[in-house]
Design an enzyme around this catalytic site. Structure first.
Site, PDB file in Angstrom:
ATOM      1  N   LEU A  69       0.871  -1.170   0.000  1.00 25.03           N
ATOM      2  CA  LEU A  69       0.000   0.000   0.000  1.00 25.03           C
ATOM      3  C   LEU A  69       0.912   1.225   0.000  1.00 25.03           C
ATOM      4  CD1 LEU A  69      -2.714  -0.798   2.743  1.00 25.03           C
ATOM      5  CD2 LEU A  69      -3.068  -0.725   0.272  1.00 25.03           C
ATOM      6  N   ASP A  70       0.460   2.309  -0.632  1.00 24.89           N
ATOM      7  CA  ASP A  70       1.215   3.560  -0.564  1.00 24.89           C
ATOM      8  C   ASP A  70       1.410   3.968   0.893  1.00 24.89           C
ATOM      9  OD1 ASP A  70       1.071   3.631  -3.316  1.00 24.89           O
ATOM     10  OD2 ASP A  70      -0.415   5.246  -3.403  1.00 24.89           O
ATOM     11  N   ARG A  71       2.482   4.685   1.152  1.00 25.08           N
ATOM     12  CA  ARG A  71       2.804   5.088   2.523  1.00 25.08           C
ATOM     13  C   ARG A  71       1.645   5.840   3.175  1.00 25.08           C
ATOM     14  NH1 ARG A  71       5.327   9.376   5.315  1.00 25.08           N
ATOM     15  NH2 ARG A  71       5.434  10.622   3.436  1.00 25.08           N
ATOM     16  N   THR A  73      -1.541   5.772   2.374  1.00 26.62           N
ATOM     17  CA  THR A  73      -2.815   5.049   2.358  1.00 26.62           C
ATOM     18  C   THR A  73      -2.899   4.162   3.593  1.00 26.62           C
ATOM     19  OG1 THR A  73      -2.776   5.015  -0.062  1.00 26.62           O
ATOM     20  CG2 THR A  73      -4.256   3.456   1.028  1.00 26.62           C
ATOM     21  N   ARG A 174      -5.262   6.886  -7.388  1.00 31.35           N
ATOM     22  CA  ARG A 174      -5.016   8.331  -7.270  1.00 31.35           C
ATOM     23  C   ARG A 174      -4.912   8.993  -8.641  1.00 31.35           C
ATOM     24  NH1 ARG A 174       0.083   8.184  -3.308  1.00 31.35           N
ATOM     25  NH2 ARG A 174      -0.053  10.459  -3.576  1.00 31.35           N
TER      26      ARG A 174
END
Length: 244
Positions: A69-71, A73, A174
């Site tokens: 997961l993105d940092r 998120t 995004r």
């Protein structure tokens, strides 16, 4: 495993154990907080991958993340507790048999209220920052990318959308939402608003809410991560009801 164990503080062990939303002999599901890198972050701090040493067994093996997961998120992320489970989940992800459902806040409901975004993405870098750019089909480096969106609630102050990535590109949701003119609240990189309903957005308002995957032992696994307080507070300020 060749990687050396990482010493964790009691507080770090307690924290990562408190994030568990599902655990069995094969699979671990965690509710990752926003601000924590999944793996290999540039910030000199432990990543979620490092923190998995809290679950190390006596033979020195520990769980392996199945995806990222993105940092910024928050939300549910799967880890495999055994090598066969890691291989099984990897194939399920490659075969698009894992269903990921996200919740996000935007300033205005998309028009139409639901649909599919089928726009190729290309990974690009500016300095040390990587991002995804929407490009024409057939462009150099273009990767086919598909996402589904559905508006769950909308007011004059904002909207809550459910997002489902059908492919697994970097920053896919995004970039796709920005491409249809509805960047996510708090998403500085893709042009998102920094406030909603007069309240400051403390971060990217994207939460991995639910994941459904085939289980290594047969059947299916569904894990859900409660919506964090910061996102709930912002949604309530905009008059939006969150699930659960």
């Amino acid at each position: 495993m060749s990687r050396q164990p990482i010493a964790l503080s009691d507080a770090e062990v307690a924290a990562v154990r408190s994030w568990v939303v599902h655990e069995d002999a094969h699979v671990l599901a965690l509710n990752k907080p926003s601000g924590l890198s999944s793996q290999g972050g540039r910030i000199k701090a432990h990543t979620l991958d490092d923190l998995l040493w809290a679950f190390a067994r006596s033979n020195g093996k520990r769980p392996e993340l199945a995806h990222r997961l993105d940092r910024d998120t928050s939300g549910v992320i799967l880890a495999a507790k055994t090598k066969p489970a890691a291989g099984f989940l990897g194939k399920a992800l490659q075969g698009r048999r894992v269903r990921k459902t996200y919740l996000a806040l935007v300033e205005r409901a998309p028009e139409p209220r639901e649909g599919r975004i089928d726009r190729p993405l290309r990974r690009e870098e500016i300095g040390r920052e990587a991002y995804s750019r929407v490009v024409e089909p057939g462009a150099d480096g273009a990767q086919a990318s598909e996402s589904l969106f559905r508006t769950l609630a909308a007011t004059d102050d904002g909207a809550l959308v459910e997002l489902r990535p059908l492919t697994g590109r970097m920053h896919q949701l995004r970039a796709h939402m920005a491409a249809i003119g509805r960047p996510l609240v708090g998403d500085v990189r893709y042009g998102g608003a920094l406030t909603l309903a007069g309240q400051a957005a403390p971060r990217l308002m994207l939460h991995a809410w639910r994941i459904a995957a085939p289980h290594p032992e047969g059947g299916n696994l569904t894990a859900e991560a409660p919506v964090p307080d910061d996102m709930r507070t912002l949604a309530e300020a905009a008059g939006l009801s969150l699930p659960g």
